[in-house]
Design an enzyme around this catalytic site. Structure first.
Site, short mmCIF file in Angstrom:
data_model
loop_
_atom_site.label_atom_id
_atom_site.label_comp_id
_atom_site.label_asym_id
_atom_site.label_seq_id
_atom_site.Cartn_x
_atom_site.Cartn_y
_atom_site.Cartn_z
N TYR A 1 -1.32 16.39 -35.68
CA TYR A 1 -1.97 16.55 -34.38
C TYR A 1 -2.85 17.79 -34.43
O TYR A 1 -2.42 18.84 -34.91
CB TYR A 1 -0.91 16.72 -33.29
CG TYR A 1 -1.47 16.93 -31.90
CD1 TYR A 1 -2.18 15.93 -31.25
CD2 TYR A 1 -1.29 18.15 -31.23
CE1 TYR A 1 -2.69 16.12 -29.97
CE2 TYR A 1 -1.80 18.34 -29.94
CZ TYR A 1 -2.50 17.32 -29.33
OH TYR A 1 -3.01 17.52 -28.06
N ASP B 1 -4.79 23.78 -40.11
CA ASP B 1 -4.45 23.90 -38.70
C ASP B 1 -3.09 24.58 -38.62
O ASP B 1 -2.05 23.94 -38.78
CB ASP B 1 -4.43 22.52 -38.04
CG ASP B 1 -4.07 22.61 -36.56
OD1 ASP B 1 -3.66 23.71 -36.10
OD2 ASP B 1 -4.19 21.58 -35.86
N LYS C 1 -0.92 29.08 -30.02
CA LYS C 1 0.52 29.27 -29.78
C LYS C 1 0.98 30.73 -29.97
O LYS C 1 0.74 31.54 -29.10
CB LYS C 1 1.31 28.25 -30.61
CG LYS C 1 0.92 26.83 -30.16
CD LYS C 1 1.83 25.70 -30.54
CE LYS C 1 1.40 24.44 -29.77
NZ LYS C 1 0.97 23.31 -30.55
C1 LIG Z 1 -0.36 22.48 -30.24
C2 LIG Z 1 -1.25 22.14 -31.37
C3 LIG Z 1 -2.63 22.02 -31.23
C4 LIG Z 1 -3.29 22.06 -29.89
O1 LIG Z 1 -3.14 23.27 -29.25
P1 LIG Z 1 -3.32 23.31 -27.63
O2 LIG Z 1 -3.23 24.77 -27.33
O3 LIG Z 1 -2.20 22.49 -27.09
O4 LIG Z 1 -4.64 22.73 -27.34
C5 LIG Z 1 -3.40 21.83 -32.35
N1 LIG Z 1 -2.84 21.75 -33.57
C6 LIG Z 1 -1.52 21.84 -33.75
C7 LIG Z 1 -0.96 21.77 -35.13
C8 LIG Z 1 -0.68 22.01 -32.66
O5 LIG Z 1 0.64 22.04 -32.84
#
Ligand SMILES: *Cc1c(COP(=O)(O)O)cnc(C)c1O
Length: 431
Positions: free
Chosen positions: A145, A240, A268
């Site tokens: 994701y 990511d 995060k």
């Molecule tokens: C949470 C997440 C996102 C998106 O971040 P948001 O702040 O929710 O937009 C993107 N990549 C990864 C791996 C994530 O866990």
């Protein structure tokens, strides 16, 4: 069984005001049944719902709260920052401090741009990779994701090597066809895709530890192989690290596995519980970002001083010696305890864990990609989830989300969790 009447009432009201009663889908508990808890407050490892129930929390706001809820240093720092004004839309020193902490921690990140979410970070990194390479296609992995930007809401087309199709209405097929979706941990398919479309691929984006199909670790050689193949193909490797950054270690997954990506996306933890994201990489690439270069990207609240403050305090605490050793020990204790309790009750599970990040899958085979993650018995997970919730343990309400251990979880919290899980597994065994 806890009383959750007020949560239920609020949820009914919320459903009249918000789509599905929530502002992010997984919060609605659809995968596990029942109503979401409305949270009143959090303290340390616990959240308290509006009915007055306490829960040991393993969602931790989906990862950011590695220090636990309302850490006194964070709340004190925030109070001070807020008193000085919450937003200026002009540079502040806090941006320098947080950028310095991150670029010191991640040598691959020479320059960084702060945004407001992980979604913005990955979306902007994709734009930058396309501009830098002059190419359009992006390779992503099934089950990873990367936020909800159009380019990433894509699933694999039918057949082995096909261009992606939208996984959500509203994503133009013309855009999704620029995204190629491959199985995680499958280097051969990456090699083949690069052979087929090599000169058109701008970037390969990957969660270096996948944590959005449940936790799935990179197999031996997978990340190394991606580094080598992308270099040969002249495309960028984007890590990511929105979850893994400052979670696996102070150097993120790239430090943990010793791989240097071209671009890194963060979010995060670097916001310490406030809305933040960031992307960064080599100066050679980042100098294309406006106003140094032509790649446009902006934000009214980007680099927000309050969010920067929460990030600075969080990273400074994480930087202390021994912190990640503690997280590893707590993660190991909980992971082994859960796996043992399941084994003793005769429930088939597979535990995937790295440090304080883990998932318990309800299947006996190893989970290495989306296909194998989907073999987990979701009915069993829903049962487990609800039995745990009834006994005061708040897990993510989906098999395909991670469990996060924080520095606020004590040995007693973990032992309590293992004990409750043991009872839950026995009940699951009986009927
Ligand atoms: C949470 C997440 C996102 C998106 O971040 P948001 O702040 O929710 O937009 C993107 N990549 C990864 C791996 C994530 O866990």
């Amino acid at each position: 069984m806890t009383n959750r009447n007020r949560s239920r009432e609020m949820y009914e009201q919320a459903c009249r005001l918000l789509p599905g009663g929530v502002n992010s889908p997984v919060r609605a508990f659809q995968a596990v049944g029942g109503n979401p808890l409305f949270i009143e407050r959090g303290q340390g490892a616990r959240v308290y719902d509006v009915d007055g129930n306490a829960y040991i929390d393993y969602v931790c706001s989906w990862g950011p709260l590695i220090l636990g809820h309302a850490h006194p240093a964070v709340t004190a720092g925030l109070a001070g920052a807020i008193a000085g004004g919450t937003s200026f839309g002009a540079p502040t020193e806090r941006e320098l401090v947080l950028a310095g902490l991150i670029t010191d921690a991640l040598p691959s990140v020479e320059k960084i741009r702060f945004v407001n979410s992980g979604t913005e970070a990955t979306m902007s990194a994709a734009r930058l990779a396309r501009a830098f390479t002059g190419r359009q296609k992006i390779i992503k992995f099934a089950g990873c994701y990367h936020g909800h930007a159009d380019s990433f809401l894509v699933q694999a087309g039918s057949g082995a090597l096909t261009l992606g199709v939208p996984s959500s209405p509203g994503v133009p097929p013309g855009l999704s066809s620029l995204t190629i979706v491959l199985p995680y941990n499958d280097l051969d398919s990456v090699r083949e895709a690069l052979q087929q479309w090599g000169s058109e691929i701008a970037a390969v984006i990957v969660e270096p530890v996948a944590a959005n199909m449940g936790v799935v670790l990179p197999g031996p050689g997978f990340l190394d192989g991606l580094r080598q193949l992308t270099r040969e193909a002249g495309c960028l490797l984007i890590f990511d690290e929105v979850i893994t950054g400052f979670r696996l270690g102070f150097g993120g997954a790239q430090g943990y596995y010793g791989i240097t990506p071209d671009l890194t996306c963060l979010g995060k933890i670097i916001g310490g519980g406030l809305p933040v994201g960031a992307y960064g990489g080599r100066t050679e690439i980042m100098k294309l970002v406006a106003p140094d270069g032509p790649v446009y990207q902006a934000g009214t609240l980007s680099g927000n001083p309050v969010a920067m403050e929460a990030g600075i305090i969080t990273l400074n605490l994480l930087k202390q010696p021994g912190i990640y050793q503690q997280l590893e020990e707590r993660g190991e204790h909980l992971g082994q305890g859960l796996a043992k309790a399941a084994r003793e009750a005769g429930i088939d599970t597979t535990l995937n864990r790295v440090g304080s990040l883990m998932s318990l899958f309800f299947c006996s085979e190893s989970v290495t990609d989306l296909d194998s993650a989907l073999k987990s018995n979701q009915e069993q997970f829903a049962r487990y989830f609800n039995l745990m919730l009834n006994e005061g343990i708040y897990l993510a309400p989906s098999q395909f989300e991670a469990l996060f251990v924080s520095l606020a979880h004590t040995r007693e919290d973990l032992d309590q969790t293992i004990k409750v899980a043991g009872r839950a597994f026995l009940q699951m065994r009986e009927n």
